[in-house]
Write a protein that holds these residues in place. Sequence first.
Motif, PDB file in Angstrom:
ATOM      1  N   ASP A 272       0.497  -1.185  -0.125  1.00  0.00           N
ATOM      2  CA  ASP A 272       0.447   0.213  -0.378  1.00  0.00           C
ATOM      3  C   ASP A 272       1.114   1.651   0.159  1.00  0.00           C
ATOM      4  OD1 ASP A 272      -2.210  -1.819  -0.124  1.00  0.00           O
ATOM      5  OD2 ASP A 272      -2.988  -1.306   2.228  1.00  0.00           O
ATOM      6  N   ILE A 273       2.029   1.477   0.387  1.00  0.00           N
ATOM      7  CA  ILE A 273       2.689   2.611   0.772  1.00  0.00           C
ATOM      8  C   ILE A 273       3.485   2.562  -1.084  1.00  0.00           C
ATOM      9  CG2 ILE A 273       5.218   1.634   0.430  1.00  0.00           C
ATOM     10  CD1 ILE A 273       4.436   4.424   2.316  1.00  0.00           C
ATOM     11  N   VAL A 274       3.288   1.926  -1.480  1.00  0.00           N
ATOM     12  CA  VAL A 274       3.381   2.049  -3.522  1.00  0.00           C
ATOM     13  C   VAL A 274       2.422   1.972  -3.990  1.00  0.00           C
ATOM     14  CG1 VAL A 274       4.413   1.241  -5.107  1.00  0.00           C
ATOM     15  CG2 VAL A 274       5.673   0.508  -3.367  1.00  0.00           C
ATOM     16  N   ARG A 275       1.012   1.349  -3.941  1.00  0.00           N
ATOM     17  CA  ARG A 275      -0.061   1.179  -3.973  1.00  0.00           C
ATOM     18  C   ARG A 275      -1.361   2.221  -3.831  1.00  0.00           C
ATOM     19  NH1 ARG A 275      -0.478  -2.906  -7.724  1.00  0.00           N
ATOM     20  NH2 ARG A 275       0.703  -4.805  -7.399  1.00  0.00           N
ATOM     21  N   GLY A 276      -1.023   3.311  -2.772  1.00  0.00           N
ATOM     22  CA  GLY A 276      -2.073   3.705  -1.692  1.00  0.00           C
ATOM     23  C   GLY A 276      -3.337   2.630  -1.223  1.00  0.00           C
ATOM     24  N   GLY A 277      -3.505   1.691  -1.386  1.00  0.00           N
ATOM     25  CA  GLY A 277      -4.398   0.976  -0.453  1.00  0.00           C
ATOM     26  C   GLY A 277      -4.560  -0.235  -2.134  1.00  0.00           C
ATOM     27  N   ALA A 278      -4.779  -1.663  -1.729  1.00  0.00           N
ATOM     28  CA  ALA A 278      -4.968  -3.098  -3.169  1.00  0.00           C
ATOM     29  C   ALA A 278      -5.234  -4.175  -1.627  1.00  0.00           C
ATOM     30  CB  ALA A 278      -3.125  -3.513  -3.291  1.00  0.00           C
ATOM     31  N   THR A 279      -5.216  -5.134  -2.175  1.00  0.00           N
ATOM     32  CA  THR A 279      -5.252  -6.382  -1.868  1.00  0.00           C
ATOM     33  C   THR A 279      -4.380  -6.660  -1.025  1.00  0.00           C
ATOM     34  OG1 THR A 279      -4.800  -7.850  -4.304  1.00  0.00           O
ATOM     35  CG2 THR A 279      -7.377  -6.921  -4.006  1.00  0.00           C
ATOM     36  N   VAL A 280      -4.455  -7.995  -0.246  1.00  0.00           N
ATOM     37  CA  VAL A 280      -3.188  -8.767  -0.091  1.00  0.00           C
ATOM     38  C   VAL A 280      -2.577  -9.293  -0.770  1.00  0.00           C
ATOM     39  CG1 VAL A 280      -2.612 -10.729   2.119  1.00  0.00           C
ATOM     40  CG2 VAL A 280      -4.835  -9.130   2.059  1.00  0.00           C
ATOM     41  N   ILE A 281      -2.881 -10.150  -1.960  1.00  0.00           N
ATOM     42  CA  ILE A 281      -2.319 -10.693  -2.673  1.00  0.00           C
ATOM     43  C   ILE A 281      -1.500  -9.891  -3.880  1.00  0.00           C
ATOM     44  CG2 ILE A 281      -4.445 -11.060  -4.911  1.00  0.00           C
ATOM     45  CD1 ILE A 281      -1.530 -13.674  -3.215  1.00  0.00           C
TER      46      ILE A 281
END
Length: 486
Positions: free
Chosen positions: A458-467
């Motif tokens: 999330d520090i790269v994506r800003g919020g994503a799934t576990v996988i």
Amino acid sequence: MNQDNMRDAQWREELRKAHTAKERAAIPRVVMPQLDPAYRITCNEEVNQGLSAEQAILEATRCMDCPDPQCMQGCPVSINIPGFIKNIERRDFLKAASVLKETSALPAVCGRVCPQEKQCESRCIYNKMKKEPVAIGYLERFAADYERDNTSEDNTTEPQIVKNNLNIAVVGSGPSGLSFAGDMIKRGYNVTVYEALHEIGGVLKYGIPEFRLPNTVVEAEIDGLRALGVKFVKDCIIGKTISYDQLHELGYDGIFVASGAGLPRFMGIPGENLIGVMSSNEYLTRINLMGAGQPGHDTPVLHGKRVAVIGGGNTAMDSVRTARRQGAEVAMIVYRRSEEEMPARVEEVHHAKEEGVQFMTLHNPIEYLADEKGRVRAMKLQKMELGEPDASGRRSPIPVEGAIEEVPVDLVIVSVGVSPNPLIPHAIPELEVSRRGTIVVNDETMQSSIYDIYAGGDIVRGGATVILAMGDGRRAAAAMHESLNK
């Protein structure tokens, strides 16, 4: 041909004789046993109860063992899906778990919370046949759970590791950090994971309720990493407790940042500062990580009889279902698009409905109203309609002029997204960040603008799934390993 390959070839030939493709396709998809809704809203027990061995074997038999398995193309961590499923079919459950752990550090977690219907199962050949796909997630959970319950020192599936005496630091113990740590420890590195909180697991612990992902399952996965040699340090904030320069002084050759996106977003509408309006991050963390509402815990948390959760993602479903378990008589999802556009898993929406959650789709809050004590008493909702698709591919919600209604509530939980944790970027000014505050990385290697810092999740994506976060960890591990061995 070695003996294992000979046995596999013989087994496949016998299987072909026993089950034609037509016979396999005729087997109906397994139905996961689950707790009764009336009971489960009174407790925090896991809703999905897992498959029996007989159910798992029958479901595994449905797999066609395609020559070009597209299901693997849909998996962000590249699990050998036919390989583990066929071991279940031949009743070698520990071997199935071993195949899973070749690429996944958290198979019991992924089997429970990954959106298989949008990833691996969406590529299953049965979709082209207008049939339900193989229940890959259920089978992954079965194999991982079987190993946890049946492994001893005599039949361990852990690999032998040859150490290389290089040291790696991981910042954050969520899914991306744990996935990275698992891959690097297997490659022979000394790996230490630093966690700012008092529990290891990151969002797996504070963000996902136990009725969906029991802490005992998360702990077992973490213990598996400990058994491989991964070290964990709690209550340590990289950027505060230990600086970037001090990590070098401690002898680390590489750093992976997986510090997540723990800052909640709000909508910026009137009344968001009222008592009784809170973020899903705070609400779930108080309950999941800090034991609010549980015997022996003093952590306070607001309770409501009429609870509204704003949003349509998995975190919103977790929040509204938690509210039901906390005693809400009316619990509702307020979402500005239709149910079809909801990003939450279909299974989670289905479970929420079974538990009595109301869905107010095509509605958007525009203001929260206070009582005489400054606590939220109602929300003003703007009715919406769908227009043309936006950049995400979903149809844009458009306000219906004059269609505003007032709905009484005494607790509002806002679940409209999260922002990246700014601590690491602020502590290392040389680190390149985006306008959204995410760390900028090479998409293929996950390497940042600083040579020895890689980042994912999330520090790269800003919020994503576990996988997806785990996939970042795997890519970063492969790239860092290659760089350190040039």
